[in-house]
Design a protein around this motif. Structure first.
Motif, PDB file in Angstrom:
ATOM      1  N   PHE A 687       7.142  11.155  11.654  1.00 17.87           N
ATOM      2  CA  PHE A 687       6.703  12.165  10.694  1.00 17.87           C
ATOM      3  C   PHE A 687       7.163  11.782   9.286  1.00 17.87           C
ATOM      4  CE2 PHE A 687       6.578  16.218   8.562  1.00 17.87           C
ATOM      5  CZ  PHE A 687       5.513  16.876   9.152  1.00 17.87           C
ATOM      6  N   ASN A 688       8.436  11.384   9.198  1.00  9.56           N
ATOM      7  CA  ASN A 688       8.955  10.964   7.899  1.00  9.56           C
ATOM      8  C   ASN A 688       8.226   9.733   7.387  1.00  9.56           C
ATOM      9  OD1 ASN A 688      10.810  13.023   7.855  1.00  9.56           O
ATOM     10  ND2 ASN A 688      12.488  11.793   8.674  1.00  9.56           N
ATOM     11  N   GLY A 689       7.940   8.792   8.309  1.00 13.63           N
ATOM     12  CA  GLY A 689       7.206   7.601   7.905  1.00 13.63           C
ATOM     13  C   GLY A 689       5.824   7.938   7.386  1.00 13.63           C
ATOM     14  N   ALA A 690       5.129   8.871   8.067  1.00 13.14           N
ATOM     15  CA  ALA A 690       3.792   9.271   7.629  1.00 13.14           C
ATOM     16  C   ALA A 690       3.851   9.966   6.273  1.00 13.14           C
ATOM     17  CB  ALA A 690       3.157  10.193   8.671  1.00 13.14           C
ATOM     18  N   GLN A 691       4.879  10.802   6.077  1.00 10.33           N
ATOM     19  CA  GLN A 691       5.004  11.459   4.781  1.00 10.33           C
ATOM     20  C   GLN A 691       5.321  10.458   3.672  1.00 10.33           C
ATOM     21  OE1 GLN A 691       7.535  15.007   4.881  1.00 10.33           O
ATOM     22  NE2 GLN A 691       5.613  16.113   5.079  1.00 10.33           N
ATOM     23  N   LEU A 692       6.119   9.457   4.028  1.00 12.71           N
ATOM     24  CA  LEU A 692       6.402   8.394   3.062  1.00 12.71           C
ATOM     25  C   LEU A 692       5.103   7.709   2.640  1.00 12.71           C
ATOM     26  CD1 LEU A 692       8.695   6.501   1.775  1.00 12.71           C
ATOM     27  CD2 LEU A 692       8.267   5.030   3.735  1.00 12.71           C
ATOM     28  N   MET A 693       4.245   7.410   3.620  1.00 18.72           N
ATOM     29  CA  MET A 693       2.967   6.764   3.323  1.00 18.72           C
ATOM     30  C   MET A 693       2.056   7.688   2.518  1.00 18.72           C
ATOM     31  SD  MET A 693       2.170   4.848   6.917  1.00 18.72           S
ATOM     32  CE  MET A 693       3.478   3.938   7.741  1.00 18.72           C
ATOM     33  N   ALA A 694       2.060   8.982   2.869  1.00 21.93           N
ATOM     34  CA  ALA A 694       1.199   9.930   2.162  1.00 21.93           C
ATOM     35  C   ALA A 694       1.598  10.030   0.693  1.00 21.93           C
ATOM     36  CB  ALA A 694       1.274  11.292   2.834  1.00 21.93           C
ATOM     37  N   ALA A 695       2.909  10.172   0.455  1.00 20.70           N
ATOM     38  CA  ALA A 695       3.379  10.273  -0.932  1.00 20.70           C
ATOM     39  C   ALA A 695       3.080   8.987  -1.685  1.00 20.70           C
ATOM     40  CB  ALA A 695       4.870  10.578  -0.945  1.00 20.70           C
ATOM     41  N   GLY A 696       3.333   7.831  -1.012  1.00 26.50           N
ATOM     42  CA  GLY A 696       3.062   6.551  -1.666  1.00 26.50           C
ATOM     43  C   GLY A 696       1.587   6.371  -1.958  1.00 26.50           C
ATOM     44  N   ALA A 697       0.725   6.783  -0.995  1.00 25.10           N
ATOM     45  CA  ALA A 697      -0.713   6.643  -1.190  1.00 25.10           C
ATOM     46  C   ALA A 697      -1.184   7.470  -2.376  1.00 25.10           C
ATOM     47  CB  ALA A 697      -1.451   7.058   0.079  1.00 25.10           C
ATOM     48  N   MET A 698      -0.693   8.697  -2.487  1.00 23.70           N
ATOM     49  CA  MET A 698      -1.112   9.548  -3.601  1.00 23.70           C
ATOM     50  C   MET A 698      -0.637   8.970  -4.932  1.00 23.70           C
ATOM     51  SD  MET A 698      -1.024  13.476  -2.274  1.00 23.70           S
ATOM     52  CE  MET A 698       0.477  13.419  -1.326  1.00 23.70           C
ATOM     53  N   GLY A 699       0.590   8.450  -4.935  1.00 21.93           N
ATOM     54  CA  GLY A 699       1.084   7.835  -6.164  1.00 21.93           C
ATOM     55  C   GLY A 699       0.259   6.630  -6.569  1.00 21.93           C
ATOM     56  N   ARG A 700      -0.085   5.781  -5.609  1.00 24.12           N
ATOM     57  CA  ARG A 700      -0.880   4.584  -5.903  1.00 24.12           C
ATOM     58  C   ARG A 700      -2.289   4.967  -6.382  1.00 24.12           C
ATOM     59  NH1 ARG A 700       1.983   2.823  -1.248  1.00 24.12           N
ATOM     60  NH2 ARG A 700       0.264   3.427   0.141  1.00 24.12           N
ATOM     61  N   ILE A 701      -2.899   5.953  -5.681  1.00 28.68           N
ATOM     62  CA  ILE A 701      -4.255   6.371  -6.059  1.00 28.68           C
ATOM     63  C   ILE A 701      -4.276   6.901  -7.493  1.00 28.68           C
ATOM     64  CG2 ILE A 701      -6.051   8.090  -5.608  1.00 28.68           C
ATOM     65  CD1 ILE A 701      -5.365   7.793  -2.613  1.00 28.68           C
ATOM     66  N   LEU A 702      -3.301   7.746  -7.834  1.00 26.72           N
ATOM     67  CA  LEU A 702      -3.260   8.306  -9.185  1.00 26.72           C
ATOM     68  C   LEU A 702      -3.044   7.216 -10.227  1.00 26.72           C
ATOM     69  CD1 LEU A 702      -1.195  11.534  -8.454  1.00 26.72           C
ATOM     70  CD2 LEU A 702      -3.568  11.433  -9.217  1.00 26.72           C
ATOM     71  N   ALA A 703      -2.162   6.261  -9.918  1.00 27.07           N
ATOM     72  CA  ALA A 703      -1.907   5.179 -10.863  1.00 27.07           C
ATOM     73  C   ALA A 703      -3.146   4.317 -11.066  1.00 27.07           C
ATOM     74  CB  ALA A 703      -0.737   4.326 -10.363  1.00 27.07           C
ATOM     75  N   ILE A 704      -3.858   4.022  -9.952  1.00 27.33           N
ATOM     76  CA  ILE A 704      -5.059   3.183 -10.037  1.00 27.33           C
ATOM     77  C   ILE A 704      -6.164   3.897 -10.805  1.00 27.33           C
ATOM     78  CG2 ILE A 704      -6.904   2.144  -8.654  1.00 27.33           C
ATOM     79  CD1 ILE A 704      -4.730   1.681  -6.467  1.00 27.33           C
ATOM     80  N   LEU A 705      -6.316   5.202 -10.551  1.00 18.92           N
ATOM     81  CA  LEU A 705      -7.397   5.951 -11.190  1.00 18.92           C
ATOM     82  C   LEU A 705      -7.184   6.104 -12.692  1.00 18.92           C
ATOM     83  CD1 LEU A 705      -8.205   8.857  -8.690  1.00 18.92           C
ATOM     84  CD2 LEU A 705      -9.703   6.988  -9.359  1.00 18.92           C
TER      85      LEU A 705
END
Length: 870
Positions: A687-705
């Motif tokens: 669960f923690n790993g998935a949340q880590l990925m979710a937070a990282g994914a959102m950060g990367r998406i926002l930075a890329i956009l």
């Protein structure tokens, strides 16, 4: 048709057969074409296209494939190849798991006979069992496997081991008479025997009434093949997580197309959203979890069970063997004059009591030991171990505790004749020579010229039916209505206490009766009754209380009478409602009614396999995650319907083990409870790993956009892919490398929450803020996003302050250090930096990137302290 209610001759007429000549060869061929072969059909393995269709329906797979496909058109197609390797590995693993043949059904096939002796065309012949058909007359002898479902026409001392269907370890006595109750459960249809049973003793003759998949064993196979377990809670959350990221990425794509960004930016966006490391992280966590559970004596047969184990809300468990010691003991001995309590297991000698009490107690104990085929074995541990029927074993142990040893009694009273127990009489009677015993052993008994003594044991009602006297105050008294009423009341009292009652009587004889079957079992003197029970395991009450404290609700399946089952449930603190629901009541309820009742009722009586499956599904309909413990073949479908099916490793049948997700090697409830705790740790880590990925994914998406909007260069696809593997994959494995702390394992967690979005927003915004002040925009964004993931993983590692954690997190910090080292090599090793298209960061830019992660860590730790202080 309810064949057990039909007279044998009527069954033959219905099937157009004859007990003397059986079917003709022509009839057999016609029936075989009509009813099919007598075999359990092998399941059809899932095809590659079916597996792919199932997996492609998963948002996780679709998102990963979309990212890999888009990467093939980018400036760095190597990204596509690497992404495809992960997708193919994920699908291949899933295909291998689903491709396996249904081994539980294959185990049912092993239980069927290969040959059968039948009467055809008036002659007995041996044929392959698969050629049997309805109307065939089958001969049964000791040791035979029952080759099909049979309506018995003859039964001579016939006892059949049917544990596959009736949950009873002892053989069941059979007879040929028709029964009147149409709704009898299978284990009480004594004029029937079923495919997969084994003849323990005696012989019989029966007509085939069902074959192959229409047999009771076949119905179990059908249920197994139709049972498809639900997706695990974690898998459902992962799918919703992937669906949300897909939606987020789709909105990002629309945004990117609106601003006419380049194609690499779109590819980077998809790679940022795709949790390509999630299957790898899950596989590593499951492998480590399975290893930890094996140390706790639990075998994991399906990795998906580890996803579910930590989320269990309810455990459905059979009483015998798991909650009890799976051995019968004598708890009480009652006569008209005295009662002995064996509650603490200590020896109980009748010596020292008055002569009348001593006489009745001795007669009961000696009768129970002599009317008995069990024996003692020496296992070298100075304890009493009996082999044979569990009830008879309990009787000889009780007699030994009273000073009467079975071996000595057999020498003193040689057996002269016997009438074996059968289910119609429900009694066993033995006759012994008198003349070699010490007179003090039967004190108070006037033998006169009698040469034999007969002892009879059975149910209290059955023995009363064969008695005309009762032993009272050291002598035989007439069995009048008042005395009979007292005996019946005593029997009922023992039953209400959850005990199984065995009564003993005797009869003195001058000579052996000419016809034992008709002349022996009459005119007995009723002496006393044993009350027996299967005691709960010593640790089970504390285990039940612990389960309740951790939010797990235990439910009991029992074959006892309602009063006995509820008493046992109260004794182990399992039930407070005082209500039990029988299998017959479950059958009458519709799904909505059952769903309402299972919220309050925790004790279920004599529930058939299909009723256990319905109870499981009713709990699931209430939103509960259900584990079910089973041991027999007929438990296999319910094991499949449960979210986690658990089979017993010692007492469990092979088919039950094959149908289960987990196997308890020691058959103990406490072991299952410990495995749930392990599962919660695994669940929390993933669960923690998935949340880590979710937070990282959102950060990367926002930075890329938003990078192009601020005049910055978006990270390249290869940079995003490496960042995903480095920050999500390795750090996700780091979180799963150590046991989760107790505080985190017992918390009910919500996957999506505002905190997760804010972390992603903080990461993306901070990365862009730093990049705006430097010339190496792509590299700064890359480094800052990586450092924020590193510090976020460090914060997630413990629910409390990291410094307060008492564990030794070696693996976690080794992986964490490896990630930092790989990040430094990526940034400062020229070959690596050029490969990933990164510029060399200045020391100030590197410091600022690291500070962004530290700032996030400080904010998260402050938030924890505020939550803890509340």
């Amino acid at each position: 048709m309810n064949w057990h209610t039909v007279e044998a001759q009527a069954a033959l007429r219905e099937l157009d057969s004859s007990a003397e000549s059986g079917l003709s060869a022509a009839q057999a061929r016609v029936n075989a074409q009509k009813y099919g072969a007598n075999e359990i059909s092998a399941p059809r393995s899932q095809t590659l296209s079916q597996t792919l269709k199932t997996r492609f329906a998963s948002p996780l797979t679709l998102l990963m494939l979309a990212a890999a496909f888009a990467a093939t058109f980018s400036s760095r197609p190597l990204v596509a190849y690497l992404a495809l390797v992960l997708v193919v590995a994920y699908l291949a693993l899933d295909f291998v798991q689903n491709r396996r043949a249904d081994s539980a059904v294959l185990e049912l096939q092993k239980m069927t006979a290969q040959k059968a002796r039948v009467i055809r065309d008036g002659a007995t012949q041996e044929i392959p069992a698969r050629e049997l058909t309805l109307g065939d007359i089958v001969r049964l002898e000791s040791g035979d496997l029952v080759p099909a479902d049979l309506r018995l026409m003859e039964a001579v001392n016939l006892q059949i081991q049917e544990s596959a269907l009736d949950d009873q370890s002892d053989p069941t006595g059979k007879h040929a008479a028709a029964l009147s109750n149409e709704s009898l459960p299978l284990n009480e249809r004594r004029n029937m025997t079923y495919l997969g049973g084994r003849v323990a003793q005696g012989r019989g003759l029966g007509v085939v009434v069902a074959v192959g998949m229409a047999s009771e064993l076949g119905k179990i196979a059908v249920a197994l093949q139709n049972a498809r377990p639900r997706l695990s809670p974690l898998r459902r959350r992962f799918d919703s997580f992937s669906a949300a990221l897909t939606l987020f990425a789709a909105l990002g794509l629309i945004f990117a197309l609106f601003f006419k960004t380049n194609f690499d930016t779109i590819v980077s966006l998809l790679l940022a959203a795709a949790p390509v490391s999630l299957p790898v992280v899950a596989a590593v966590s499951f492998a480590r979890g399975a290893k930890r559970l094996l140390k706790r004596r639990v075998v994991v047969r399906r990795a998906s069970a580890l996803e579910t184990l930590g989320a269990i809300d309810a455990i459905c468990v059979e009483k015998t063997g798991v909650l009890t010691e799976n051995r019968m003991i004598v708890a009480a001995l009652e006569t008209a004059d005295y009662a002995l309590d064996f509650g603490d297991g200590a020896p109980r000698s009748p010596l020292g009591l008055d002569a009348a009490a001593q006489s009745s107690l001795s007669l009961t104990a000696i009768g129970g030991a002599l009317c008995n085929d069990a024996k003692f074995v020496d296992e070298g541990d100075n304890r009493l171990h009996a082999i044979g029927n569990s009830i008879e074993g309990a009787l000889i142990v009780a007699a030994a505790k009273m000073g009467y040893w079975k071996s000595s009694l057999d020498i003193s009273f040689p057996r002269a004749a016997e009438l074996a127990y059968d289910s119609e009489r429900k009694r066993m009677t033995v006759v012994h020579h008198l003349g070699q015993y010490a007179p003090t052993m039967l004190s108070g008994l006037e033998l006169g010229e009698k040469r034999y003594i007969a002892f009879c044991k059975g149910g209290a009602d059955e023995l009363l039916a064969a008695s005309n006297q009762v032993w009272e105050q050291g002598k035989a008294e007439p069995l009048d209505a008042a005395r009979k009423s007292r005996i019946e009341a005593a029997n009922e009292r023992l039953v209400q206490q959850g005990m199984r009652v065995v009564a003993v009587g005797f009869r003195l004889l001058n000579a052996l009766p000419e016809i034992l079957q008709t002349d022996l079992e009459q005119n007995f003197t009723f002496v006393g009754m044993f009350g027996m029970s299967d005691p709960p395991r010593p640790e089970i009450r504390a285990a039940i209380e612990s389960a309740r404290a951790e939010g797990i609700r235990p439910l009991l399946f029992s074959d006892d009478a309602p009063e006995a089952a509820l008493k046992f449930a109260r004794e182990i603190n399992l039930d407070e409602s005082g209500r039990a629901l029988s299998g017959a009541e479950v059958a009458r309820l519709n799904d909505d009614e059952l769903q309402n009742l299972v919220g309050d009722v925790s004790v279920f009586l004599r529930a058939a396999p299909e009723q256990q499956a319905r109870i499981t599904q009713a709990l699931q309909a209430r939103g509960q995650i259900v584990a079910l413990v089973g041991e027999d073949v007929n438990d296999a479908p319910a094991l499949r319907f449960a979210d986690v099916g658990v089979a017993l490793g010692i007492a469990g049948a092979s088919a039950a083990k094959e149908a289960a997700d987990l196997i308890l090697l020691d058959d103990q409830f406490t072991t299952l409870l410990a495995s749930v705790r392990e599962g919660r740790g695994i669940f929390a880590s993933l669960f923690n790993g998935a949340q880590l990925m979710a937070a990282g994914a959102m950060g990367r998406i926002l930075a890329i956009l938003f990078a192009p909007i601020f005049g910055l260069a978006s990270p390249l696809p290869l940079q995003v892919f490496w960042l995903t593997l480095l920050a999500d994959g390795l750090l996700g494995m780091a979180l799963g490398a150590e046991d989760s702390s107790p505080s985190s394992t017992l918390r009910k967690k919500r996957f999506w929450n505002p905190r997760l979005f804010l972390i992603g927003l903080f990461g993306g915004a901070f990365a862009l803020l730093l990049a705006a002040r430097t010339r190496e925009a792509q590299t700064t964004i890359f480094a800052s996003l990586a450092f924020m993931q590193i510090f976020y993983a460090l914060s997630m590692y413990s629910e409390q302050n990291v410094n307060a954690d008492e564990r030794r997190p070696r693996a976690f910090f080794i992986i964490l250090f490896s990630v930092v080292l790989l990040l430094a090599l990526t940034l400062y090793l020229p070959a690596w930096a050029n490969f990933f298209g990164l510029a060399r960061l200045s020391s100030s830019a590197f410091t600022l990137a690291a500070f962004s992660g530290l700032a996030l860590f400080i904010l998260l730790e402050l938030q924890k302290q505020i939550r803890v202080s509340r």
